[in-house]
Design a protein around this motif. Sequence first.
Motif, PDB file in Angstrom:
ATOM      1  N   LEU A   1       0.826  -1.207   0.000  1.00  0.00           N
ATOM      2  CA  LEU A   1       0.000   0.000   0.000  1.00  0.00           C
ATOM      3  C   LEU A   1       0.860   1.256   0.000  1.00  0.00           C
ATOM      4  O   LEU A   1       0.578   2.219  -0.726  1.00  0.00           O
ATOM      5  N   GLU A   2       1.907   1.245   0.803  1.00  0.00           N
ATOM      6  CA  GLU A   2       2.796   2.404   0.894  1.00  0.00           C
ATOM      7  C   GLU A   2       3.487   2.668  -0.439  1.00  0.00           C
ATOM      8  O   GLU A   2       3.527   3.809  -0.915  1.00  0.00           O
ATOM      9  N   ASP A   3       4.009   1.613  -1.063  1.00  0.00           N
ATOM     10  CA  ASP A   3       4.768   1.775  -2.307  1.00  0.00           C
ATOM     11  C   ASP A   3       3.893   2.154  -3.489  1.00  0.00           C
ATOM     12  O   ASP A   3       4.298   2.960  -4.347  1.00  0.00           O
ATOM     13  N   ASN A   4       2.697   1.561  -3.554  1.00  0.00           N
ATOM     14  CA  ASN A   4       1.846   1.744  -4.738  1.00  0.00           C
ATOM     15  C   ASN A   4       0.867   2.904  -4.629  1.00  0.00           C
ATOM     16  O   ASN A   4       0.381   3.391  -5.658  1.00  0.00           O
ATOM     17  N   PHE A   5       0.582   3.348  -3.404  1.00  0.00           N
ATOM     18  CA  PHE A   5      -0.433   4.389  -3.241  1.00  0.00           C
ATOM     19  C   PHE A   5      -0.009   5.513  -2.293  1.00  0.00           C
ATOM     20  O   PHE A   5       0.148   6.654  -2.726  1.00  0.00           O
ATOM     21  N   TYR A   6       0.149   5.212  -1.017  1.00  0.00           N
ATOM     22  CA  TYR A   6       0.249   6.271  -0.016  1.00  0.00           C
ATOM     23  C   TYR A   6       1.447   7.200  -0.226  1.00  0.00           C
ATOM     24  O   TYR A   6       1.309   8.427  -0.218  1.00  0.00           O
ATOM     25  N   GLU A   7       2.633   6.603  -0.412  1.00  0.00           N
ATOM     26  CA  GLU A   7       3.827   7.444  -0.574  1.00  0.00           C
ATOM     27  C   GLU A   7       3.797   8.268  -1.846  1.00  0.00           C
ATOM     28  O   GLU A   7       3.999   9.487  -1.807  1.00  0.00           O
ATOM     29  N   PRO A   8       3.545   7.668  -3.022  1.00  0.00           N
ATOM     30  CA  PRO A   8       3.515   8.498  -4.235  1.00  0.00           C
ATOM     31  C   PRO A   8       2.387   9.531  -4.250  1.00  0.00           C
ATOM     32  O   PRO A   8       2.512  10.576  -4.888  1.00  0.00           O
ATOM     33  N   LEU A   9       1.286   9.253  -3.543  1.00  0.00           N
ATOM     34  CA  LEU A   9       0.197  10.236  -3.447  1.00  0.00           C
ATOM     35  C   LEU A   9       0.531  11.379  -2.489  1.00  0.00           C
ATOM     36  O   LEU A   9      -0.148  12.402  -2.480  1.00  0.00           O
TER      37      LEU A   9
ATOM     38  N   LEU B   1      -9.397   8.261  -7.022  1.00  0.00           N
ATOM     39  CA  LEU B   1     -10.465   7.428  -7.579  1.00  0.00           C
ATOM     40  C   LEU B   1     -11.450   8.271  -8.383  1.00  0.00           C
ATOM     41  O   LEU B   1     -11.884   7.870  -9.470  1.00  0.00           O
ATOM     42  N   LEU B   2     -11.808   9.445  -7.855  1.00  0.00           N
ATOM     43  CA  LEU B   2     -12.716  10.340  -8.583  1.00  0.00           C
ATOM     44  C   LEU B   2     -12.108  10.786  -9.913  1.00  0.00           C
ATOM     45  O   LEU B   2     -12.830  11.031 -10.881  1.00  0.00           O
ATOM     46  N   ASN B   3     -10.790  10.898  -9.943  1.00  0.00           N
ATOM     47  CA  ASN B   3     -10.101  11.323 -11.168  1.00  0.00           C
ATOM     48  C   ASN B   3      -9.999  10.201 -12.195  1.00  0.00           C
ATOM     49  O   ASN B   3      -9.380  10.389 -13.242  1.00  0.00           O
ATOM     50  N   GLY B   4     -10.554   9.037 -11.899  1.00  0.00           N
ATOM     51  CA  GLY B   4     -10.434   7.909 -12.811  1.00  0.00           C
ATOM     52  C   GLY B   4      -9.109   7.191 -12.683  1.00  0.00           C
ATOM     53  O   GLY B   4      -8.638   6.549 -13.621  1.00  0.00           O
ATOM     54  N   GLY B   5      -8.475   7.317 -11.491  1.00  0.00           N
ATOM     55  CA  GLY B   5      -7.244   6.576 -11.229  1.00  0.00           C
ATOM     56  C   GLY B   5      -5.970   7.377 -11.343  1.00  0.00           C
ATOM     57  O   GLY B   5      -4.877   6.829 -11.167  1.00  0.00           O
ATOM     58  N   THR B   6      -6.079   8.689 -11.640  1.00  0.00           N
ATOM     59  CA  THR B   6      -4.872   9.511 -11.778  1.00  0.00           C
ATOM     60  C   THR B   6      -4.769  10.519 -10.637  1.00  0.00           C
ATOM     61  O   THR B   6      -5.774  10.930 -10.057  1.00  0.00           O
ATOM     62  N   TYR B   7      -3.535  10.907 -10.354  1.00  0.00           N
ATOM     63  CA  TYR B   7      -3.285  11.983  -9.384  1.00  0.00           C
ATOM     64  C   TYR B   7      -1.890  12.525  -9.647  1.00  0.00           C
ATOM     65  O   TYR B   7      -0.937  11.756  -9.788  1.00  0.00           O
ATOM     66  N   LYS B   8      -1.802  13.833  -9.763  1.00  0.00           N
ATOM     67  CA  LYS B   8      -0.534  14.504 -10.084  1.00  0.00           C
ATOM     68  C   LYS B   8       0.102  13.930 -11.352  1.00  0.00           C
ATOM     69  O   LYS B   8       1.322  13.786 -11.452  1.00  0.00           O
ATOM     70  N   GLY B   9      -0.746  13.582 -12.297  1.00  0.00           N
ATOM     71  CA  GLY B   9      -0.249  13.085 -13.570  1.00  0.00           C
ATOM     72  C   GLY B   9       0.160  11.628 -13.576  1.00  0.00           C
ATOM     73  O   GLY B   9       0.539  11.094 -14.621  1.00  0.00           O
ATOM     74  N   ASN B  10       0.075  10.956 -12.430  1.00  0.00           N
ATOM     75  CA  ASN B  10       0.424   9.537 -12.352  1.00  0.00           C
ATOM     76  C   ASN B  10      -0.834   8.676 -12.405  1.00  0.00           C
ATOM     77  O   ASN B  10      -1.850   9.019 -11.799  1.00  0.00           O
ATOM     78  N   GLN B  11      -0.761   7.567 -13.123  1.00  0.00           N
ATOM     79  CA  GLN B  11      -1.890   6.636 -13.236  1.00  0.00           C
ATOM     80  C   GLN B  11      -1.715   5.515 -12.221  1.00  0.00           C
ATOM     81  O   GLN B  11      -0.762   4.762 -12.267  1.00  0.00           O
ATOM     82  N   TYR B  12      -2.667   5.410 -11.284  1.00  0.00           N
ATOM     83  CA  TYR B  12      -2.602   4.393 -10.237  1.00  0.00           C
ATOM     84  C   TYR B  12      -3.494   3.195 -10.543  1.00  0.00           C
ATOM     85  O   TYR B  12      -3.138   2.069 -10.238  1.00  0.00           O
ATOM     86  N   LEU B  13      -4.661   3.467 -11.117  1.00  0.00           N
ATOM     87  CA  LEU B  13      -5.617   2.417 -11.445  1.00  0.00           C
ATOM     88  C   LEU B  13      -6.288   2.755 -12.768  1.00  0.00           C
ATOM     89  O   LEU B  13      -6.393   3.933 -13.143  1.00  0.00           O
ATOM     90  N   ASN B  14      -6.751   1.742 -13.466  1.00  0.00           N
ATOM     91  CA  ASN B  14      -7.511   1.984 -14.690  1.00  0.00           C
ATOM     92  C   ASN B  14      -8.931   2.418 -14.350  1.00  0.00           C
ATOM     93  O   ASN B  14      -9.536   1.885 -13.409  1.00  0.00           O
TER      94      ASN B  14
END
Length: 435
Positions: free
Chosen positions: A245-253, A320-333
């Motif tokens: 969770l930290e590597d894929n979501f929390y830290e990069p967000l 999630l509201l952005n369709g999986g993106t945040y700060k230009g990074n794609q986290y989920l489709n």
Amino acid sequence: MRLNGLLFLFFFHIASCGLLAQQAKIDTLTFVSPSQVNIDSAMLYSGVDSIITEALDSGAFPGCQILLAKDGQIFYYKSFGYHTYDSLQTVRNSDLYDLASITKITATTLALMKLYDEGLFDLDQTLDYYFPFLAKSNKSDLSIRKVLAHQSRLKNWIPYYSESQRRNGKYKRKTISADSSARFPNRIPGSDLFLHKDFKEDKIYKMIKKSDLYEEEGYVYSGLAFYLFPELIVRLSEVPFEQYLEDNFYEPLGANSLGFDPLKKYDLNQIVPSEVDTFFRMNKLHGVVHDEGAAVMLGISGNAGLFSNAEDLAKVHQMLLNGGTYKGNQYLNPETINEFTRCQYCDKNNRRGLGFDKPLVEYDSIKTSVAKLASPNSYGHSGYTGTLVWADPDNQLLFIFLANRVYPSRTNRKIYQLNIRPRIHDLVYGLIEKQ
């Protein structure tokens, strides 16, 4: 001609940079005034203040945090009250709350969505496919989709700590001890009790395996599988649950406060206490998980255990509201988000998505935590401690409410009796309608 071509490329580059900057701004939370999203500031502030003043005066909770964002813009973020009723420490926006069952969508489901994206997780497989120890049990052929939608006939919960006790109150062998030893190496968070080294596999997993199923299929909220999913996430990703969770979501967000076991990074005075436990841990629960089941999972569980402030929690749900993106990074489709957040069994009077809660199929102001005008496509989750996150893609509205309504006792249900959270939510939708 060569000069004109160079000029064209130069201006195209400038325009592209401007477009990229605009896109980055759109998909990243920013702070604005209510008027900048066409919401009447005076009506918003006076309306929320009135509702929260009533809640605090009635003793619904000692304090709270509220965050509202529209179109990726935080137009309201305010804390009220105190950590406890002694009024010694005011709530700050940076303070952390126990999120309780919001963990189910902000940790467990989030990780499963990522694994689904990567083709490593199949929603239509059975429990025994992913958990071989459930083979030949009454749960072997339950589908993951129905489990995540709370449509699988699983019992709603198991009181693991009390199931470990004899009638005289003493704990059974290989469960819980008042003394630490090689066999009981792990202190249960917030207690002077120690857990047997094999408690998770020998007790929790076996209790889940042996538990009865409801006779008829239908919506029953169940947390049982969420005790199992972290182990599956570790197995599929080959990374520890927290680290994944930290590597894929929390830290990069940049969601720095979001995580398990907050005392590893934060002082106690930055964390809001939950309950004064008078039946299991016999302690004030402060900086440790409130949920008893998550406690016997040593604070890291798929059903509860996350702590956060409202702003960091907002980063995940704005993504999630952005369709999986945040700060230009794609986290989920976006297709994955749509699949997990859509109503799975509406035709069976079950409002749930996969992991996510949804608006009631038929609105009932007494049974809901969200506004009547929340769109059918909206989704989120509440937490037993008094927390709520709700995202509405149709209106691009995010609502986060964090409170410790269980302090000092979970018997306090005034947050529900006064309809505090849906009234705030209703107020905001009403102001949006006036635009």
